[in-house]
Write a protein that holds these residues in place. Structure first.
Motif, PDB file in Angstrom:
ATOM      1  N   PHE A 353       0.826  -1.202   0.000  1.00  0.00           N
ATOM      2  CA  PHE A 353       0.000   0.000   0.000  1.00  0.00           C
ATOM      3  C   PHE A 353       0.866   1.260   0.000  1.00  0.00           C
ATOM      4  N   VAL A 354       1.889   1.294   0.836  1.00  0.00           N
ATOM      5  CA  VAL A 354       2.749   2.481   0.900  1.00  0.00           C
ATOM      6  C   VAL A 354       3.490   2.669  -0.420  1.00  0.00           C
ATOM      7  N   ASP A 355       3.956   1.587  -1.021  1.00  0.00           N
ATOM      8  CA  ASP A 355       4.610   1.692  -2.332  1.00  0.00           C
ATOM      9  C   ASP A 355       3.662   2.314  -3.355  1.00  0.00           C
ATOM     10  N   PHE A 356       2.399   1.855  -3.337  1.00  0.00           N
ATOM     11  CA  PHE A 356       1.410   2.399  -4.265  1.00  0.00           C
ATOM     12  C   PHE A 356       1.190   3.891  -4.013  1.00  0.00           C
ATOM     13  N   ALA A 357       1.031   4.266  -2.733  1.00  0.00           N
ATOM     14  CA  ALA A 357       0.756   5.669  -2.394  1.00  0.00           C
ATOM     15  C   ALA A 357       1.904   6.570  -2.844  1.00  0.00           C
ATOM     16  N   GLU A 358       3.127   6.129  -2.633  1.00  0.00           N
ATOM     17  CA  GLU A 358       4.281   6.931  -3.032  1.00  0.00           C
ATOM     18  C   GLU A 358       4.339   7.080  -4.561  1.00  0.00           C
ATOM     19  N   THR A 359       4.093   5.988  -5.261  1.00  0.00           N
ATOM     20  CA  THR A 359       4.118   6.034  -6.730  1.00  0.00           C
ATOM     21  C   THR A 359       2.993   6.917  -7.262  1.00  0.00           C
ATOM     22  N   SER A 360       1.807   6.760  -6.683  1.00  0.00           N
ATOM     23  CA  SER A 360       0.663   7.547  -7.118  1.00  0.00           C
ATOM     24  C   SER A 360       0.897   9.034  -6.884  1.00  0.00           C
ATOM     25  N   ALA A 361       1.509   9.387  -5.757  1.00  0.00           N
ATOM     26  CA  ALA A 361       1.789  10.796  -5.465  1.00  0.00           C
ATOM     27  C   ALA A 361       2.765  11.382  -6.481  1.00  0.00           C
ATOM     28  N   ARG A 362       3.781  10.600  -6.840  1.00  0.00           N
ATOM     29  CA  ARG A 362       4.746  11.095  -7.830  1.00  0.00           C
ATOM     30  C   ARG A 362       4.087  11.328  -9.192  1.00  0.00           C
ATOM     31  N   GLN A 363       3.149  10.442  -9.544  1.00  0.00           N
ATOM     32  CA  GLN A 363       2.532  10.519 -10.864  1.00  0.00           C
ATOM     33  C   GLN A 363       1.450  11.592 -10.954  1.00  0.00           C
ATOM     34  N   THR A 364       0.626  11.710  -9.914  1.00  0.00           N
ATOM     35  CA  THR A 364      -0.517  12.625  -9.975  1.00  0.00           C
ATOM     36  C   THR A 364      -0.253  13.983  -9.337  1.00  0.00           C
ATOM     37  N   LEU A 365       0.777  14.043  -8.485  1.00  0.00           N
ATOM     38  CA  LEU A 365       1.115  15.301  -7.805  1.00  0.00           C
ATOM     39  C   LEU A 365       2.615  15.550  -7.941  1.00  0.00           C
ATOM     40  N   PRO A 366       3.094  15.754  -9.156  1.00  0.00           N
ATOM     41  CA  PRO A 366       4.534  15.938  -9.361  1.00  0.00           C
ATOM     42  C   PRO A 366       5.094  17.085  -8.526  1.00  0.00           C
ATOM     43  N   GLY A 367       6.223  16.796  -7.890  1.00  0.00           N
ATOM     44  CA  GLY A 367       6.865  17.809  -7.053  1.00  0.00           C
ATOM     45  C   GLY A 367       6.349  17.843  -5.625  1.00  0.00           C
ATOM     46  N   SER A 368       5.308  17.086  -5.339  1.00  0.00           N
ATOM     47  CA  SER A 368       4.748  17.086  -3.985  1.00  0.00           C
ATOM     48  C   SER A 368       5.630  16.250  -3.060  1.00  0.00           C
ATOM     49  N   ARG A 369       5.402  16.394  -1.772  1.00  0.00           N
ATOM     50  CA  ARG A 369       6.123  15.602  -0.772  1.00  0.00           C
ATOM     51  C   ARG A 369       5.114  14.733  -0.035  1.00  0.00           C
TER      52      ARG A 369
END
Length: 463
Positions: A353-369
């Motif tokens: 789940f955490v791997d998915f969340a991190e990947t999804s954040a990079r893809q849909t919210l570029p530059g976010s932390r």
């Protein structure tokens, strides 16, 4: 005579405020929704006051919102412009501490810290603890079934409830303040109040179970290279310490990196681990206890489950370790915006789940932390997103995030509740049949839907 005039006449002018008389702190809770001025603010000081307020508001079909410590993050206590706010701040008395039955009776507005201190003062212990202890109230803790950092050992607030006094929406006072440990006499309605988020009744007093104070805590900060290793460490500690593992907190690498970036914490290890663990066990401070604690950690270092460990040698060391875990309370001050998610995930699904969340954040919210931390022993994760731009669209990420929670059999809320913020996501965790059962209970107790209307779910008032 208007409702506000009647309330003022019955309660007194000092208990009813309107307009500019209302302190700004009552315009919002910690959910960061835009501040809203309620129609009025009422300050009951007795259960009779609460009864009169609800009786009059119910007759007038006037919606109310109940406010405790205003520490909630989902808008449960955030007022709407058509509501009267009821604050429990004047109902904060610590009542009887029964040393024989090991209970403490308090008014709903008492803070968690006050209860902890009162219990400690007579040699007892209250098992719930969370970061907002100095502000959050016991009534709010019950209403949200608060958890916190010791759930692994002591459970959520629900486990500690001996009795509840509450006022129904029509003003009826219901009380079950029995101190007996066994009471098998039909529906356990006080437990129904736990997690109800103020939608069924206004809690006015609570009787809580206390326990003998545990042995002093031994504390360590540990480094693990994977979530799988961290979960194995938790299981081994529980076995070795015979149920005395109290705290098992996890901070992912991204959490530590964010704290370092903003200057809020200093990396404790020379090599940054994937998971930093905060471990506390109530073993005592004697030589044998310390030897068991140190030996157990050393064995896991030898086995490769941990690659480093620091053991607190003093109370100042312990507080320094906890400062790392509680640094997140300051993170939002250093970002343009914070979106916080409080979820529960089955232990065996956390890594994916955490791997998915991190990947999804990079893809849909570029530059976010993205920052991940939480109560690893019970599967409660806190995920915070700090967008690169405050205007960055969060909906695509949020949709995928909650869909993933549903897919892995998790919960969209582990401890913060549903409130207003998660209304549309409740069906990710509850079935339509369960939701209908909740509405049936709500309608039976609050047919005109005056109490915390449109929190948890939308309830249609009976006209």
């Amino acid at each position: 005579m208007t409702l506000l005039q009647t309330l003022t006449e019955q309660l007194g002018e000092n208990k009813v405020s309107v307009g500019e008389q209302i302190p700004a702190k009552h315009f919002s809770d910690a959910s960061l929704f835009p501040p809203t001025v309620p129609i009025a603010l009422v300050r009951p000081s007795t259960t009779l006051d609460v009864s009169n307020i609800l009786r009059l508001c119910n007759a007038a079909r006037q919606p109310v919102v109940v406010q405790g410590g205003l520490t909630g993050l989902v808008g449960g206590a955030h007022p709407k412009g058509d509501e009267i706010a009821i604050t429990m701040e004047n109902m904060s008395a610590i009542g009887e501490i029964d040393v024989v039955n090991r209970t403490i009776t308090v008014q709903a507005g008492a803070t968690l810290a006050q209860v902890q201190e009162a219990a400690s003062g007579v040699g007892f212990f209250y098992g719930v603890d969370l970061g907002a202890r100095n502000s959050c109230t016991i009534g709010g803790n019950v209403a949200t079934n608060a958890g916190g950092v010791q759930v692994l050992r002591y459970g959520t607030t629900r486990r500690h409830i001996a009795g509840v006094e509450a006022v129904l929406p029509d003003g009826t006072v219901i009380s079950s303040m029995s101190k007996v440990m066994k009471n098998n006499t039909g529906y356990d309605w006080p437990q129904l109040m736990a997690g109800s988020e103020g939608t069924l009744a206004v809690i006015t007093r609570v009787c809580l179970n206390l326990m003998v104070a545990p042995k002093p805590l031994l504390t360590a900060l540990c480094a693990a290279n994977s979530i799988e290793d961290a979960l194995l460490v938790c299981r081994r500690l529980q076995e070795k310490f015979d149920g005395k593992l109290v705290t098992y907190e996890a901070m992912w690498r991204n959490y530590m990196e964010a704290g370092e970036h903003w200057g809020l914490l200093t990396a404790p290890f020379n090599t940054a681990p994937d998971i930093t663990l905060l471990v506390e066990a109530a073993l005592g401070m004697d030589e044998a206890a310390r030897a068991l604690f140190e030996t157990t950690l050393f064995e896991m270092l030898e086995d490769g489950l941990l690659h480093d460990a620091l053991i607190a040698q003093s109370e100042s060391d312990r507080l320094r370790f906890w400062q790392l875990r509680e640094a997140n309370y300051e993170y939002y001050r250093h970002a343009s915006k914070e979106i916080h998610y409080d979820i529960a995930v089955p232990l065996d699904r956390i890594a994916g789940f955490v791997d998915f969340a991190e990947t999804s954040a990079r893809q849909t919210l570029p530059g976010s932390r993205i920052v991940v931390y939480g109560h690893l022993g019970d599967g409660n994760l806190h995920v915070a997103i700090y967008p690169a731009d405050a205007a960055q669209a969060i909906i695509p990420f949020e949709t995928a995030f909650y869909d993933a929670v549903k897919a892995c059999g998790g919960s969209v809320s582990a401890e913060h509740g549903i409130g207003v913020a998660k209304l549309k996501h409740l069906l990710h965790t509850r079935s339509e049949e369960e939701l209908q059962l909740m509405r049936t209970i709500k309608t039976a107790l609050d047919p005109h839907a005056i109490l915390n209307r449109d929190r948890v779910f939308t309830a249609k008032p009976v006209l």
